[in-house]
Design an enzyme around this catalytic site. Sequence first.
Site, PDB file in Angstrom:
ATOM      1  CE  LYS A  59       2.337  -1.941  -6.664  1.00  0.00           C
ATOM      2  NZ  LYS A  59       2.620  -2.452  -5.323  1.00  0.00           N
ATOM      3  CD  GLN A 103       1.747  -0.324  -2.175  1.00  0.00           C
ATOM      4  OE1 GLN A 103       1.513  -1.557  -2.938  1.00  0.00           O
ATOM      5  NE2 GLN A 103       2.509   0.540  -2.213  1.00  0.00           N
ATOM      6  CG  ASP A 126       5.654  -6.625  -2.834  1.00  0.00           C
ATOM      7  OD1 ASP A 126       5.545  -6.254  -4.235  1.00  0.00           O
ATOM      8  OD2 ASP A 126       4.874  -6.399  -2.559  1.00  0.00           O
TER       9      ASP A 126
END
Length: 296
Positions: A59, A103, A126
């Site tokens: 990412k 995460q 997200d």
Amino acid sequence: MSDTTSTYRSLNGIECGKALRAQIARRAQEVLKERGTVPHLVAVLVGEDAASQTYVGSKVKACEEVGFRSTLLRRPADTTEAELLEVVAELNADAAVDGFIVQLPLPKHIDEERVTLAINPTKDVDGFHPQNLGRMMLGLPGYLPATPNGIVELLKFYDIPTEGRHCVVVGRSNIVGTPMSILMSRNTYPGNCTVTITHSRTKDLPSITRQADILIVAIGKAGFITADMVKQGAVVVDVGIHRVEDASRKSGYRLSGDVNFDEVAPKCAWITPVPGGVGPMTVTSLLLNTLKAAQT
Ligand code: GUN
């Protein structure tokens, strides 16, 4: 005469991701001209989970490629929930941060739901916050979860017809299966599918997957979908990625999806490779959300 064919086409997430990222890079420069800074994504990584480190690394690298600013905040595995919530609160308040992700999975002693709820929905790139999931349900603007949206972008890029098709989703997770089923049934393109969502309690799964014109698999089991479970000419999207022992490889392992690619691919019209299918699209989708966050 055989009714099988060996000509399948690849839903290539690297090719599609590259094309979308070129557009994202141009838009990042427009953001820079308009407001003086490029889009900024922060990734929070708690602990040392090997797979999570790889994902977060890709990412951050993707941000660099498109000219975004990225910051990786590492915290030790023994970080308390209160300490992590403090990090979230700081990122929520930091005007120099357009969007951020924490995460997953988090260490067992931290409640993931509490952390997700603490993220300001306007920075939730997200798309995991209930407000963004609810907005998706209602077809309102918001952040779409990265993997399902990446799959939608992939189907769009390759002009895969979806209207009136039967889409079978295998797996009902909050971050892939369930949102995927909603996106595929929306009144838009890609969408307008008749959707069946299946899971661990589904009876006679093969009889259902065999009805799929579009089969989307996110069950988390290597090689789970075999040729007998797939209709001739289906479009197959494989969300899984697993390390499988393979003595013939120098590394001692190979990557496999939830689909047994070698036996399923010859039956397909289109199929995602693993790696190089859904994975790069998840990251691209996160970039799209971060760009959106910087423009709003
Ligand atoms: N873990 C597995 N997939 C994801 C994702 O898309 N976002 C975050 N934050 N964690 C994940």
